[in-house]
Design an enzyme around this catalytic site. Structure first.
Site, short mmCIF file in Angstrom:
data_model
loop_
_atom_site.label_atom_id
_atom_site.label_comp_id
_atom_site.label_asym_id
_atom_site.label_seq_id
_atom_site.Cartn_x
_atom_site.Cartn_y
_atom_site.Cartn_z
N ARG A 1 64.56 105.92 8.60
CA ARG A 1 63.73 105.01 8.19
C ARG A 1 62.33 105.51 8.38
O ARG A 1 61.29 105.36 7.53
CB ARG A 1 63.89 103.67 9.11
CG ARG A 1 64.64 102.69 8.23
CD ARG A 1 65.55 101.81 9.38
NE ARG A 1 66.24 102.84 10.02
CZ ARG A 1 67.54 103.19 9.83
NH1 ARG A 1 68.11 102.72 8.93
NH2 ARG A 1 68.27 103.99 10.43
N THR A 2 62.02 105.73 9.73
CA THR A 2 60.38 106.27 10.01
C THR A 2 59.91 107.42 9.10
O THR A 2 58.79 107.10 8.48
CB THR A 2 60.36 106.51 11.26
OG1 THR A 2 61.00 105.54 12.11
CG2 THR A 2 58.77 106.61 11.74
N LYS B 1 59.90 128.66 18.85
CA LYS B 1 59.18 130.05 19.39
C LYS B 1 58.67 129.80 20.82
O LYS B 1 58.30 130.61 21.51
CB LYS B 1 58.54 130.91 18.57
CG LYS B 1 59.36 131.42 17.32
CD LYS B 1 58.14 131.91 16.47
CE LYS B 1 58.81 132.06 15.09
NZ LYS B 1 57.52 132.50 14.04
N ARG C 1 56.98 112.81 15.62
CA ARG C 1 57.97 112.33 16.76
C ARG C 1 58.63 113.18 17.45
O ARG C 1 59.05 114.29 17.14
CB ARG C 1 59.47 111.69 15.83
CG ARG C 1 60.47 111.46 16.59
CD ARG C 1 61.52 110.61 15.86
NE ARG C 1 61.27 109.40 15.58
CZ ARG C 1 62.00 108.15 14.89
NH1 ARG C 1 63.14 108.36 14.65
NH2 ARG C 1 61.55 106.78 14.79
N HIS D 1 56.73 103.18 20.20
CA HIS D 1 56.96 103.31 18.77
C HIS D 1 56.23 102.54 18.12
O HIS D 1 56.66 101.49 17.54
CB HIS D 1 58.42 103.17 18.52
CG HIS D 1 59.10 103.66 17.09
ND1 HIS D 1 58.19 104.12 16.12
CD2 HIS D 1 60.30 103.88 16.35
CE1 HIS D 1 58.73 104.40 14.86
NE2 HIS D 1 60.14 104.32 15.19
C1 NCD Z 1 64.41 103.42 16.22
C2 NCD Z 1 63.76 104.55 17.05
O1 NCD Z 1 64.05 105.71 16.45
O2 NCD Z 1 63.42 104.40 18.14
N1 NCD Z 1 64.76 104.02 14.91
C3 NCD Z 1 63.65 103.46 14.05
O3 NCD Z 1 62.68 104.14 14.20
N2 NCD Z 1 63.89 102.56 13.13
C4 NCD Z 1 65.66 102.62 16.98
C5 NCD Z 1 66.62 103.50 17.23
O4 NCD Z 1 66.94 104.57 17.00
O5 NCD Z 1 67.72 102.89 17.95
#
Ligand code: NCD
Length: 472
Positions: free
Chosen positions: A61-62, A90, A111, A139
Site C-alpha cells: 500500500r505505502t 555494499k 522505509r 509511520h
Molecule cells: C503497516 C506497516 O507497514 O507498518 N502497513 C502499511 O503501511 N499499510 C502495517 C503492517 O505492516 O502491519
C-alpha cells in the site's frame, strides 16, 4: 533544511487539516464516479517534479500509493526494485545514499527497518524526506490516511472513543496514531494482545507531552479522561490459544467486560496485525483472536468504524468486508489522495500559511563519548551510520533520574551516571549534573560504562565541592 515528515509531531493539527482539505479537492475533481474514494486520471500539478522511493522493507500500500499519487499529480517516480539493488548492500550509509539521491529527485520517501533511519535521511538531505515506516517507531503518513478516513466517516476528529487492538508494542502505525489522537483529545482504549502492550515510554510520553491522564476504572468515560488501562479480548479459536492460557482467560473476560461496559459507544476499532518480523522466530506461530461480526454485535458498536492499516493476517474477520462498519479498503484507497496532498504541500504546490507548533521542546544533550541509545533497533547501532552519527538526545525529565530521548529513534531511558570530561571523574547522583558546565558534562547509562571509559569516581566530599554552582 527542507521541511520533512518523519514523525506525526512534525505536522500541526492545522497542517493536517490543510492536507485533508487538499485531498478532498483532488477527490472532488479526480474521483472515479463508480467508486468515489478512488482517484482516476492525471493532473499536471507536479509535472516538473520527481519522487524517489527508497524501500528497505516490504510494502504494498505505502509504496504503490505514493508512486500512484506522484503519477496522478503528473510527476515522475524513480525507485529500485529492492534494497539489495542499491549500494546499501555494499555498506553505503543512509546519509550518503540520500546525499546522492537528492540530486536525482525533489522528494524522497524512505522505509527502513531501523528506528530513526528516516530522521538520519532528513538530517542529510536538502530535499524533503517522508518517513514511510522506520522499524517499530512511526509511520506518520499511515496516520494521515487513518485520520482522513475518520474525518470522512465520522465528520469530526474530535471527541472520539478509539479502541486499539493487537500488537501495540511493535506497531508503528499505532505509535503515530496515538500521538495524533492524544492531540485531538480522543479517549484511547488500548486492547493489546498479551505481552504486546504499548511500550512504557510511549505511555509516559502520552502523559508528559500531551497531558493525557490514565483512565480509572471507576471513572465515567463521558468526561475528558483518557483511558490507558489495559483490556483483553476473549479467545475464540483453539489454534489461537497460545497468547491466552486457559487460566488467565476468565480474568481477561472480566477485565474486558468491565472496561467496555463503561463506554457507551466505540467510534473506532483500530485493528493491527502481529508484527512477526519484529519478534524473532520463537513467536512465529502466535496470533490473537479476530475482530469480526460476532465480536461487534453489541449496541455500542452500532456506529463503530473498523480500521486496519493492512495487511491483515488472522486478526480481522473477512465477514466484516461487506459490513458498512469495515472501512479498511476505503482507508487504503484514501492513501492516494492523501499522499497526493502531502506531496503537493511539501513541494509548495499547495502551500498552507500555518507553521508547525512543536508539541513540546526540551533541552538537548549530545556528546561523542558517553551514553549511547539503549534501543538495539536504533539507527545509531548500524555499522554504516556509526562513523558519522553523534548520539544526540532530548532531556525530557531531569527531576530525579535524568530521562533522555534519542533524537533519532525517540526511545527513552534513564542515565544513571554523569562525569566531568576535564577531570575524567564521574558521580552517580545525577541530580548534581544540572550545576555543571554543559560543555564539560558527559552522561553514562551505568556506572560501569564510566569506568570502562576510564573515568574514576569522585569522593563524596570532593564531589560536593566541585559540583557546587558558581554564584552569579
Ligand atoms: C503497516 C506497516 O507497514 O507498518 N502497513 C502499511 O503501511 N499499510 C502495517 C503492517 O505492516 O502491519
Amino acid at each position: 533544511m527542507a521541511r520533512s515528515v518523519i514523525t506525526i509531531d512534525d505536522l500541526s493539527i492545522e497542517e493536517m487539516e490543510h492536507i485533508f482539505d487538499v485531498a478532498d479537492g483532488f477527490l472532488e475533481v479526480m474521483h472515479d464516479p463508480a467508486r468515489p474514494h478512488r482517484i482516476q486520471g492525471r493532473d499536471k500539478l507536479a509535472d516538473r517534479h520527481i519522487l524517489a522511493t527508497l524501500f528497505f522493507e516490504p510494502s504494498t500500500r505505502t509504496r504503490f500509493s505514493f508512486e500512484s499519487a506522484m503519477q496522478r499529480l503528473g510527476g515522475q517516480v524513480i525507485s529500485s526494485p529492492n534494497s539489495a539493488a542499491t549500494s546499501s548492500a555494499k555498506g553505503e550509509s543512509i546519509a550518503d545514499t540520500v546525499r546522492v539521491l537528492e540530486n536525482y529527485a525533489d522528494l524522497i520517501v524512505i522505509r527502513h527497518p531501523s528506528e530513526g533511519a528516516a530522521r538520519v535521511a532528513a538530517n542529510y538531505a536538502s530535499v524533503p524526506v517522508i518517513n514511510a515506516g522506520d522499524g517499530s517507531h512511526e509511520h506518520p503518513t499511515q496516520t494521515l490516511c487513518d485520520l482522513y478516513t475518520l474525518r470522512k466517516e465520522k465528520k469530526s476528529l474530535k471527541d472520539l472513543n478509539v479502541v486499539l487492538y493487537g500488537d501495540l508494542k511493535h506497531g508503528r502505525t499505532v505509535h503515530s496514531l496515538v500521538y495524533a489522537l492524544a492531540r485531538l483529545g480522543a479517549r484511547i482504549i488500548p486492547m493489546p494482545a498479551k505481552g504486546l502492550e504499548l511500550p512504557g515510554h510511549v505511555i509516559r510520553r502520552l502523559q508528559r507531552d500531551y497531558g493525557c491522564t490514565p483512565f480509572k476504572r471507576e471513572e465515567k468515560t463521558n468526561g475528558r479522561g483518557l483511558p490507558i488501562d489495559v483490556i483483553y479480548v476473549t479467545q475464540e479459536k483453539p489454534h489461537q490459544r497460545r497468547l491466552y492460557p486457559e487460566a488467565e482467560l476468565a480474568e481477561f473476560n472480566a477485565s474486558l467486560k468491565k472496561l467496555l461496559a463503561k463506554i457507551e459507544n466505540i467510534d473506532v476499532f483500530y485493528v493491527t496485525r502481529l508484527q512477526k518480523e519484529r519478534l524473532g522466530e520463537q513467536r512465529d506461530t502466535e496470533t490473537y483472536p479476530p475482530i469480526d461480526n460476532a465480536f461487534l454485535k453489541g449496541k455500542k458498536y452500532k456506529d463503530s468504524r473498523v480500521l486496519h492499516p493492512l495487511p491483515r493476517v488472522a486478526e480481522l474477520g473477512y465477514d466484516l468486508d461487506n459490513d458498512p462498519r469495515g472501512v479498511y479498503f476505503k482507508q487504503a484507497a484514501y492513501g492516494v489522495p492523501v499522499r497526493m496532498a502531502l506531496i503537493a504541500w511539501l513541494l509548495d504546490l499547495k502551500p498552507s500559511s500555518k507553521s508547525t507548533a512543536p508539541v513540546r521542546t526540551f533541552p538537548q544533550y549530545g556528546h561523542k563519548d558517553g551514553i549511547r541509545c539503549s534501543n538495539q533497533a536504533c539507527v545509531t547501532k548500524l555499522q554504516s551510520e556509526q562513523e558519522h552519527l553523534t548520539p544526540a538526545f532530548w532531556i525530557v525529565e531531569q527531576d530525579g533520574p535524568v530521562i533522555l530521548r534519542c533524537m533519532f529513534c525517540e526511545y527513552e531511558w534513564a542515565a544513571r551516571c554523569a562525569g566531568r570530561v576535564s577531570k575524567r571523574r564521574y558521580f552517580t547522583d545525577t541530580s548534581k549534573w544540572k550545576d555543571m558546565d554543559p560543555g564539560d558534562l558527559v552522561l553514562f547509562a551505568e556506572e560501569r560504562d564510566a569506568t570502562n571509559a576510564h573515568f574514576t569516581p569522585y569522593k563524596e566530599t570532593a564531589a560536593s565541592k566541585c559540583l557546587t554552582p558558581t554564584p552569579s
